[in-house]
Enzyme design. Sequence first.
Site, PDB file in Angstrom:
ATOM      1  CB  THR A  23      69.997 -25.415 111.404  1.00 49.60           C
ATOM      2  OG1 THR A  23      68.871 -25.984 112.069  1.00 49.60           O
ATOM      3  CG2 THR A  23      71.271 -25.927 112.072  1.00 49.60           C
ATOM      4  CB  CYS A  29      70.368 -31.387 117.346  1.00 49.96           C
ATOM      5  SG  CYS A  29      68.734 -31.753 117.970  1.00 49.96           S
ATOM      6  CG  HIS A  46      68.699 -29.608 113.235  1.00 52.72           C
ATOM      7  ND1 HIS A  46      68.596 -28.285 113.569  1.00 52.72           N
ATOM      8  CD2 HIS A  46      68.575 -30.284 114.392  1.00 52.72           C
ATOM      9  CE1 HIS A  46      68.409 -28.170 114.882  1.00 52.72           C
ATOM     10  NE2 HIS A  46      68.385 -29.379 115.395  1.00 52.72           N
TER      11      HIS A  46
END
Lengths: 160, 212
Positions: A23, A29, A46
Amino acid sequence: MSEVKKIGIAGIGTVRVPQKIRTAGLGSCVGVVLFDETRKIGGMVHIMLPDSSIAKNGEFNEGKFADTGVRLLYKMLVSEGARSLKAKLAGGAQMFQFSGGGDFMRIGPRNVEAVKLELKTLKINVQSEDTGGSYGRTIEFNPENGELHVKTASSGINII
Amino acid sequence: MIGPFGNITPFHLDILKEIGNIGAGHAATALSSLLNKGVDMKVPSVKVVSFHEITELIGGSETIVASVFFRVNGEAPGCMFFMMPSLQASHLIGQLTGEHTEDWKEFSEMAFSALQETGNILSGSYLSSLSDFTGLKLHPSVPATTVDMAGAVLSWGLMEISAVSDYAIVIETAFTGMNDQNGESLKGHFFLLPDPDSYRKIFNALGVPLDE
């Protein structure tokens, strides 16, 4: 042949050898990796926000929140045959430094705390982490050797 | 269209676009006088985009961008970003300070300051025209500047909206006009990301409420 599965914001997915999973652009995040070392399968989520109770409408994307996202990833991996799971974390940065701003500005650290709380409930140990700071991260996990490559814009790749 | 945006129609998006245009006009004037050369701000696009698409607008979530972030305070709160790919930012800095550093890792304090001030001027004029147009009191927070991955930076602005939706309305503005060494024009982007509750306030203030 190594294929890389890409996970977007609030996305979730699992892979098994020889696939990798990745990712890009984690800021506040948190990228959570759960994996089974012996069976060589793993998954990634995520996460954007700490707590699904703030979701204002009934249906929501479970991968977005720490509590629902970690639980869903756990269920997905168990249903694919994973047994002894370990976790690796990266992200949870504070991208901008402000004076004041309250909880909104502390979202990164809060995400990390919420993920750890959920992992504790599921009795999953955090094997390693690269969290905090004030910079973005791109991560790639290889279930073959359990390595998580954490790439930052300024200091290259760190393997955890 | 469903969800937190209520019944947003193409008509509503057009209104946001018009506001963007007016804001951009003011911002371009401000930037022109700062640089002492003509600057053009293009007709903005106003789009409803998924989180994934929003980072694609700037070239992918791993693109290194120079960003100035503002929190919009007042009656219709939200987030605002001024973004440029790092190489473009270094050309802008060169024009403002005479300092030529291609590598963003070597940007000086002065360089950051020039970038931040540009963002400040642009967003200030943008917001004041939005405020004039809607009659809503809006004012930017102090700016925060960083150079990092676009995805990491933008997701910050999506925080409020992400509690209720996987989509955001992006009021995007691109400016061109200044030239780099090769005579190519510099490009930058504005992103205005109103908080979920702010859309209703903006449209009500404009006299085109969202139907329930």
